[in-house]
Every structure is written in structure tokens, then in C-alpha cells.
Design an enzyme around this catalytic site. Structure first.
Site: not given
Ligand code: NDP
Ligand SMILES: N[C@@H](CC=O)C(=O)O
Ligand code: NA
Length: 430
Positions: A133, A131, A202, A9
Site C-alpha cells: 500500500i 506492504g 509501523k 537479502g
Molecule cells: N515478508 C513480507 O511480507 C514483508 C517483509 N517485510 C520486511 O522485509 C524484510 C525481509 O523480509 P523477508 O523477505 O520476509 O525475510 P526472509 O527471511 O524471507 O529473507 C531474508 C533474506 O536475508 C538474508 N539474510 C538474513 N540475515 C542475513 C545476514 N546476517 N547475512 C546475510 N544475509 C542475510 C537471508 O539469506 P538466506 O536466503 O541465505 O537465508 C534471506 O535471503 C524484513 O525487514 C521484513 O520485516 C516488509 C513487508 C512485508
Molecule cells: N510480518 C509482516 C510483514 C509485512 O510487514 C506482516 O504480517 O504484516
Molecule cells: Na507501503
């Protein structure tokens, strides 16, 4: 020695993670020993905000988790599948895992940690709750000797951002949600944020760590912010409260069981959680003998979340460097809960309630309301009639602590009163 990372990702959090790993100056020196060997994404054509060699990109994520040179798999794709399968495969291949995926851990934590313990690898998840924290590691390590009584938090950045903007700027729900998505706070499907599912994931994880028994995700009672209206925000303000989406886990003394729930809550303005705004999260932990301690910081967003992800990576690298070939896991960083706990049923949970009624403006209505509540052992803290809506009087009631079952029975009786037109909102009060 270099430790090799397989990054699954490269979205919001993946990009933030790569940025830290590529810019090591002034940070922990262990970062200089870490190399991103492969990056797994869905689309190879998407423009990226971070400079990485194109040849390390692949859409074959299975190839990454089975690559014998990779030491740590960092799962940042989100969702249940293929995340679960990839994590399990990485574990089976003897790789340590770092994940920010609360959805997968809240549902499959038992399976994942059983496999990790058998394989002698770590699965660290600091980014999954709050996040940036630090809360997972402090609960496991710094607070581990306390008897935890309660963990109460604002653990979803998106909904806190929305509620804050609705409260302070009278903003429109849909517009603010779009802003939160733009800022990278929301889940891929923001329903998970808005309906409280992310917060429930969470608090399930936090409760499992804090209280020592696994919490079944499906047992967590969960209500989101979809029905929180500007009218209720305004009444709450007049009564001395703000509305927050709280995730609550606490010991239910009488039943010797745990209650775990997520719902919008009227929080007294004097309470420490009342002043946590925008994307900030806070988790208030009460333990014995410690008393109360509150963790506060940015709950979502690329940089903050990546800080937690990379700290977990560095923790594993530190352990690998110090333990050498000794494969036994540090029990304070692992997760070995064996049993599922039973949760207090929602009928037995006691809390204060706020209810708003629309009624005909007739003499004696408030008396009838009071009698109906009294018939079900619900004692009232305050009853106010402030406004009108389409010629209907608006009556707002705040109760003392009552069993949810009794409160619901009283509402059923009140609904059948001739003067009562409707009950547009029912919220809990902290
Ligand atoms: N955003 C936030 O503030 C926070 C997010 N999280 C967690 O972090 C994780 C990632 O979130 P976030 O970064 O926001 O998500 P995004 O949607 O921004 O990114 C997801 C990434 O994963 C890739 N991806 C998704 N599915 C597949 C698949 N089946 N095969 C290959 N690649 C895949 C996507 O590829 P491509 O770029 O090519 O589309 C992309 O690069 C999640 O579990 C979320 O709950 C936790 C805390 C905070
Ligand atoms: N979607 C979540 C991302 C972090 O876990 C949030 O808004 O808190
Ligand atoms: Na944390």
C-alpha cells in the site's frame, strides 16, 4: 546510463524484488536502466526461485555496501543487526538506501536519517509499512499540507490473517499462524507479529511522518492477539463488532500530546476497518481540511511488498537522472524530524472497553458491578449476561469512553467482590 543495485537479502521480499527488476516489460521504462550488481545472502547453497548469475552472490554484505560501483543498496535482510550497521555504512559510502525494515527504522530512524541528511542520500521505506500500500509517500507528499488528527490502521498482515480465519472459520490460532508463515507473511520470528511489536514499529514510523516529531519506540504501548479467544470473537459478533489488531496514533486534544498504541480492538461492523480481512491492511488518516481518507491493499507477501521496494528504487533513479550532480535532497522525500515528542501516558488515554467477567450466578451481581464502575467514574454502555461456563455466569460489559486509569481502578475493586470468579478478558472498543 545504468544504475547499479546491491541487494541485501534474497528471501520472500528480495526474490519478489529481483523478479520485478528482471522482468521489465510493460512496467516503468526506468527499470531497464537498473542492474542488480550483487546479491548478499546468508547461504550460498540455498536453492533460489529466481534466475541470477551465481557469480553475483556473496555472503560478504560489507563488500556490497562499500562497492564504489553500487548506487543504491536495497536492504531486505530484516532484523536489527547487521541491518543497522550495513545501512549506516552504505550511507557513509554515499549510497542511497531502500529498505523494508520497519524494526530498524522504528528504533534507529533518528541515527539513520541524521546520517542520510548529512551525506545527502535518500533512505526510502515504502515497503516497511502496509506492504504494497502506498502510505509513506502519500503522507509525506500528497497529505503533507493537512493537520493530521489521527492515523488508525490494520498494519500487520499476519495477525489480520489469523483473526480473519478465527472469526470466519473458527480456525485454530497455531494452525493459521503456520499458514501465514508458509505464505511468507510472517516475520522471521513471528512473535513480532503475534505480540503486536511489528504493528508498533509501523505506527511509530507513520506517527513520526504524520505528526512531524519522532516517536520513541519504547514509549508505544503494545498488546498483541495472543489472548484473543474464540469466546470473545463470538461475543463481539453478538454485540455488533469484529476484533481487529489496531495501531492507533492520534492527537490528544486536552493534553496537547500524542497517543500511540497497538492493541486488539472491538471494531463496530459498520466501521470501514471492520471489513479489512485476510492479509489486507488499511490505514485511515484523518486530517484538516481533508477529512478522512483510507488506504487499502495487500499488507504483506512477496509481490505486493516488492512493488513498494522497486517503486522506491525507481523514484531514486528518477531523481538521480533529473538532478544530475546537484546533491540537494528533495525535502518531500527525505526525513528531517529533529525532536522526540512526548506521548500521553496510558492512564490518561480515553477509550471504550469491553470486559468479560465470570461470576457466581447470584442475585444483585450486576448491580454490584455497576456500583463499582460508578465509584470510579466509569459509565456503562451495555451489560449483558448471555452464557454460562462451568456453572459460572458470563457477564459482558461495554463502557463509554473512560480514562484507562479509572477503568483499571474499577477492575481492581470488582476483582475483590466475592461473587466475581475471574476477568478472563479486557479489550478496547473503537
Ligand atoms: N515478508 C513480507 O511480507 C514483508 C517483509 N517485510 C520486511 O522485509 C524484510 C525481509 O523480509 P523477508 O523477505 O520476509 O525475510 P526472509 O527471511 O524471507 O529473507 C531474508 C533474506 O536475508 C538474508 N539474510 C538474513 N540475515 C542475513 C545476514 N546476517 N547475512 C546475510 N544475509 C542475510 C537471508 O539469506 P538466506 O536466503 O541465505 O537465508 C534471506 O535471503 C524484513 O525487514 C521484513 O520485516 C516488509 C513487508 C512485508
Ligand atoms: N510480518 C509482516 C510483514 C509485512 O510487514 C506482516 O504480517 O504484516
Ligand atoms: Na507501503
Amino acid at each position: 546510463m545504468t544504475f547499479k543495485i546491491g541487494l541485501l537479502g534474497l528471501g520472500t521480499v528480495g526474490t519478489g524484488t529481483a523478479e520485478i527488476l528482471l522482468d521489465t516489460q510493460g512496467r516503468n521504462s526506468l527499470l531497464q536502466e537498473i542492474e542488480i550488481k550483487q546479491v548478499g545472502v546468508r547461504s550460498l547453497d540455498k536453492p533460489r526461485n529466481v534466475q541470477l548469475p551465481t557469480e553475483i552472490f556473496t555472503t560478504d554484505l560489507e563488500k556490497i555496501v562499500t562497492d564504489p560501483e553500487i548506487d543504491i543498496v536495497v536492504e531486505l535482510i530484516g532484523g536489527l543487526e547487521p541491518a543497522r550497521t550495513l545501512i549506516l555504512k552504505a550511507i557513509a559510502e554515499g549510497k542511497h538506501v531502500v529498505t523494508a525494515n520497519k524494526a530498524v527504522i522504528a528504533r534507529y530512524g533518528d541515527e539513520i536519517y541524521t546520517a542520510a541528511n548529512q551525506a545527502g542520500v535518500y533512505v526510502l521505506l515504502e515497503a516497511a509499512v502496509g506492504g504494497g500500500i502506498p502510505i509513506i509517500k502519500p503522507l509525506k507528499q500528497s497529505l503533507g499540507v493537512n493537520r493530521i488528527k489521527s492515523v488508525i490502521g490494520i498494519v500487520n498482515g499476519t495477525t489480520n490473517y489469523i483473526l480473519t480465519k478465527m472469526t470466519t472459520a473458527g480456525a485454530d490460532f497455531a494452525e493459521v499462524l503456520a499458514e501465514a508463515q508458509q505464505l511468507g507473511y510472517a516475520e522471521a520470528d513471528p512473535t513480532a507479529d503475534v505480540d503486536g511489536l511489528d504493528a508498533a514499529d509501523k505506527i511509530g514510523i507513520l506517527a513520526t511522518i504524520a505528526f512531524g516529531d519522532r516517536v520513541k519506540r519504547e514509549d508505544i504501548s503494545c498488546e498483541g492477539i495472543r489472548n484473543v479467544s474464540a469466546t470473545d470473537i463470538s461475543y463481539a459478533d453478538k454485540l455488533g463488532f469484529v476484533i481487529k489488531l489496531l495501531a492507533i496514533a492520534k492527537i490528544h486534544a486536552q493534553h496537547d500530546s500524542l497517543e500511540v498504541r497497538v492493541h486488539p480492538t472491538l471494531v463496530p461492523k459498520t466501521h470501514p476497518l471492520a471489513n479489512i480481512n485476510d492479509v489486507y491492511n488499511a490505514i485511515l488518516v484523518e486530517g484538516e481540511p481533508l477529512g478522512q481518507v483510507m488506504f487499502f491493499g495487500p499488507g504483506a507477501g512477496a509481490g505486493a511488498t516488492a512493488s513498494a521496494v522497486v517503486s522506491d528504487i525507481v523514484n531514486i533513479v528518477g531523481l538521480l537522472k533529473s538532478s544530475g550532480k546537484n546533491k540537494s535532497l528533495d525535502p518531500l522525500l527525505g526525513c528531517s524530524h529533529q525532536h522526540f515528542c512526548s506521548l500521553t501516558t496510558i492512564e490518561e488515554i480515553e477509550s471504550r472497553f469491553y470486559a468479560r467477567f465470570l461470576s457466581q450466578d447470584l442475585p444483585g451481581v450486576i448491580g454490584h458491578l455497576g456500583t463499582a464502575f460508578g465509584n470510579h467514574n466509569v459509565s456503562l454502555e451495555s451489560v449483558v449476561q448471555i452464557g454460562f461456563q462451568n456453572k459460572l455466569a458470563e457477564i459482558v460489559v461495554v463502557t463509554h469512553d473512560v480514562k484507562e486509569g479509572n477503568f483499571r481502578h474499577a477492575l481492581a475493586e470488582i476483582s475483590s467482590l466475592e461473587a466475581i470468579d475471574s476477568i478472563p478478558s479486557i479489550l478496547r472498543v473503537l
